[in-house]
Design a protein around this motif. Sequence first.
Motif, PDB file in Angstrom:
ATOM      1  N   VAL A   1      51.240   2.203 -48.341  1.00 42.92           N
ATOM      2  CA  VAL A   1      51.187   1.873 -46.912  1.00 42.92           C
ATOM      3  C   VAL A   1      52.366   0.984 -46.521  1.00 42.92           C
ATOM      4  O   VAL A   1      53.020   1.202 -45.490  1.00 42.92           O
ATOM      5  N   ARG A   2      52.662  -0.025 -47.331  1.00 38.96           N
ATOM      6  CA  ARG A   2      53.800  -0.915 -47.027  1.00 38.96           C
ATOM      7  C   ARG A   2      55.114  -0.131 -47.058  1.00 38.96           C
ATOM      8  O   ARG A   2      55.975  -0.308 -46.183  1.00 38.96           O
ATOM      9  N   PHE A   3      55.273   0.722 -48.061  1.00 43.50           N
ATOM     10  CA  PHE A   3      56.495   1.511 -48.175  1.00 43.50           C
ATOM     11  C   PHE A   3      56.634   2.467 -47.003  1.00 43.50           C
ATOM     12  O   PHE A   3      57.719   2.612 -46.427  1.00 43.50           O
ATOM     13  N   ALA A   4      55.529   3.137 -46.627  1.00 43.77           N
ATOM     14  CA  ALA A   4      55.568   4.113 -45.541  1.00 43.77           C
ATOM     15  C   ALA A   4      55.898   3.460 -44.211  1.00 43.77           C
ATOM     16  O   ALA A   4      56.532   4.074 -43.344  1.00 43.77           O
ATOM     17  N   GLY A   5      55.475   2.202 -44.041  1.00 44.30           N
ATOM     18  CA  GLY A   5      55.765   1.518 -42.791  1.00 44.30           C
ATOM     19  C   GLY A   5      57.254   1.404 -42.534  1.00 44.30           C
ATOM     20  O   GLY A   5      57.711   1.513 -41.389  1.00 44.30           O
ATOM     21  N   THR A   6      58.027   1.195 -43.590  1.00 50.43           N
ATOM     22  CA  THR A   6      59.490   1.123 -43.454  1.00 50.43           C
ATOM     23  C   THR A   6      60.113   2.506 -43.502  1.00 50.43           C
ATOM     24  O   THR A   6      61.038   2.818 -42.741  1.00 50.43           O
ATOM     25  N   TYR A   7      59.616   3.342 -44.395  1.00 48.00           N
ATOM     26  CA  TYR A   7      60.196   4.669 -44.610  1.00 48.00           C
ATOM     27  C   TYR A   7      60.134   5.521 -43.343  1.00 48.00           C
ATOM     28  O   TYR A   7      61.067   6.259 -43.027  1.00 48.00           O
ATOM     29  N   LEU A   8      59.022   5.434 -42.609  1.00 50.61           N
ATOM     30  CA  LEU A   8      58.830   6.268 -41.422  1.00 50.61           C
ATOM     31  C   LEU A   8      59.066   5.506 -40.128  1.00 50.61           C
ATOM     32  O   LEU A   8      58.694   5.984 -39.048  1.00 50.61           O
ATOM     33  N   ASP A   9      59.661   4.336 -40.233  1.00 51.18           N
ATOM     34  CA  ASP A   9      59.907   3.545 -39.033  1.00 51.18           C
ATOM     35  C   ASP A   9      60.797   4.326 -38.063  1.00 51.18           C
ATOM     36  O   ASP A   9      61.886   4.780 -38.422  1.00 51.18           O
ATOM     37  N   GLY A  10      60.330   4.495 -36.840  1.00 56.97           N
ATOM     38  CA  GLY A  10      61.074   5.248 -35.841  1.00 56.97           C
ATOM     39  C   GLY A  10      60.628   6.686 -35.696  1.00 56.97           C
ATOM     40  O   GLY A  10      61.032   7.357 -34.734  1.00 56.97           O
ATOM     41  N   GLU A  11      59.804   7.174 -36.617  1.00 52.93           N
ATOM     42  CA  GLU A  11      59.279   8.539 -36.495  1.00 52.93           C
ATOM     43  C   GLU A  11      58.317   8.614 -35.307  1.00 52.93           C
ATOM     44  O   GLU A  11      57.495   7.715 -35.098  1.00 52.93           O
ATOM     45  N   ALA A  12      58.412   9.700 -34.560  1.00 54.75           N
ATOM     46  CA  ALA A  12      57.588   9.839 -33.349  1.00 54.75           C
ATOM     47  C   ALA A  12      56.102   9.871 -33.677  1.00 54.75           C
ATOM     48  O   ALA A  12      55.283   9.384 -32.893  1.00 54.75           O
ATOM     49  N   GLU A  13      55.733  10.439 -34.834  1.00 57.53           N
ATOM     50  CA  GLU A  13      54.316  10.597 -35.166  1.00 57.53           C
ATOM     51  C   GLU A  13      53.918   9.706 -36.339  1.00 57.53           C
ATOM     52  O   GLU A  13      53.097  10.087 -37.176  1.00 57.53           O
ATOM     53  N   GLN A  14      54.490   8.519 -36.390  1.00 58.20           N
ATOM     54  CA  GLN A  14      54.151   7.603 -37.468  1.00 58.20           C
ATOM     55  C   GLN A  14      52.676   7.206 -37.400  1.00 58.20           C
ATOM     56  O   GLN A  14      52.018   7.024 -38.435  1.00 58.20           O
ATOM     57  N   GLY A  15      52.145   7.075 -36.182  1.00 61.19           N
ATOM     58  CA  GLY A  15      50.732   6.728 -36.043  1.00 61.19           C
ATOM     59  C   GLY A  15      49.823   7.787 -36.632  1.00 61.19           C
ATOM     60  O   GLY A  15      48.834   7.473 -37.311  1.00 61.19           O
ATOM     61  N   ARG A  16      50.148   9.051 -36.383  1.00 58.99           N
ATOM     62  CA  ARG A  16      49.338  10.142 -36.948  1.00 58.99           C
ATOM     63  C   ARG A  16      49.406  10.133 -38.474  1.00 58.99           C
ATOM     64  O   ARG A  16      48.403  10.357 -39.153  1.00 58.99           O
ATOM     65  N   PHE A  17      50.602   9.881 -38.997  1.00 59.73           N
ATOM     66  CA  PHE A  17      50.761   9.818 -40.446  1.00 59.73           C
ATOM     67  C   PHE A  17      49.911   8.685 -41.028  1.00 59.73           C
ATOM     68  O   PHE A  17      49.209   8.870 -42.037  1.00 59.73           O
ATOM     69  N   THR A  18      49.974   7.512 -40.416  1.00 56.49           N
ATOM     70  CA  THR A  18      49.212   6.364 -40.909  1.00 56.49           C
ATOM     71  C   THR A  18      47.712   6.643 -40.840  1.00 56.49           C
ATOM     72  O   THR A  18      46.956   6.274 -41.751  1.00 56.49           O
TER      73      THR A  18
END
Length: 536
Positions: A94-111
């Motif tokens: 989760v911590r890694f994904a927060g930085t890795y996908l930062d700026g992605e339009a659908e980051q909320g859906r991924f999380t």
Amino acid sequence: MIALIAYLSPLAMFAAALLAARGPQFRPRETVSYAEMATIFAIFFAAVSLLVLLSEGPMTSPALGLDPIALSARIDIVSVTMMLLVATVGWVVVRFAGTYLDGEAEQGRFTMNLCLTLGSVMLFVQAGTVLQLIVAWLGVGCFLQQLLLFYRDRVEAQRAGRKKLLMSRIGDGALILAGVSLFIAFGTWDIATILDLARDGSSDASSIWAIISAGLLALSALFKSAQFPTHGWLTEVMETPTPVSALLHAGVINAGGFLLIRFADVMLLAPGILAVLVIVGGFSALFGGLVMLTQSAVKTSLAWSTVAQMGFMILQCGLALFPIALLHIVAHSLYKAHAFLASGGNVELVASIKRPGPVAIPSGWAVLRAFGAALSLYFLAGLTFGFEDKSPQAIALGAILIFGVAYLLAQGLADKAPWALTIRTGLASVATAFAYFALQSGAEWVTAGTLPATPAPGPLEWALMTLAVISFGLVAWAQAMFPLWAYHPAAAGLRVHLSNGLYANALTDRLLGGWKAGKPAMVRRAAVATSAVSEE
């Protein structure tokens, strides 16, 4: 009632998923913060469950609902170990994904899907009833499918997702049928009761229905763990974000191994089924390991390594070494999740080396010395920890492991190898040999009373163990000698075939119409590109 505290771990993840699903009023970073807090809570409640286990012993919470629609939480060393593993790896991902996908339009859906997957895995590993086990298993497959298709416009991702969906449905169907046959054989949905009856030989535990249950559980585990020839989707994980590749090792890809470990007493009722697991798992381990060595892409190589490691885990279950299989799940999950998350940095590190040093290629004599040294080290470690206390299956597994140590030693004993490399490989080999026996003894001691002891092998088991030791030994020898044969035309041709996975995945694509299904999207993409060029 205190066992219900185990439910708080998955509930924390589901609550974070609910917050992530509330829409645009939450900024992506806030969504990640909620998910991170949820994983911390999950780790805390898993640790509390461990304290409950140490103070009160194994227990199952009262059923919530009426049979067969009832849920309950099981607290024992197997479930608590997996809960701590899943929550810890989940927190890192989760911590890694927060930085890795930062700026992605659908980051909320991924999380959201990330939290739902983790919550479902936690429900699965702590299941006290067959119904909860099945429902959680289905949930893991459903939410993982959404993560695999995060980049929906990629043809390769669509093809991998299609294969994963098919394999999951077959595994799901096998598990549902296994649940029904378990009820017919033992007359209950409660997992602890089923295991007690199977261990005591009571009721109809030795009936044909118990054997059918073991066969269906094995089938479901093989499909879940991407064993040959169902491995194609796993080797295409490059089409999904790197955090998903790491998440697979938080009780997802190794859920098949956990299923076999959870129903270990039932599996022991069907020696023939265990023999099949040895054959399939052993072949998948050898196949995946060989193909891994020919891959140039880091993530693809790691994916093939996972196929091999899952095969080795299935092999351990087939040899009835369930405590060692649980240990393998923990060790492999931590190592491989780190390897995926660090893959980008490793690529940059290798690319920064402008003038690589000379490669030390071991000669035939160096390989022979390495195997002799590894076997001597194995016997020394075995005598230290007591061979007489080990089952023949564990001794055979140790012999297979020591072949990997021999391969490592061969690099350090090469004629032109620097002393630093020789010392480093030597120390690593000593640590590996002694750690194997130490960790094996620890795993057996910790799980005593929860997981059954390994039974004495019969003629079939002896034959399979002998075949496994010889096969892994020959492959380890071939791997160590391969640099000497690398420029031979036959070796070059073999490398090409292995790099393509002996075309098993291509055959699966053809059977599923994978390339045809991807053509419309490819045509549309080509049309858009052509139109853009024309406008310019």
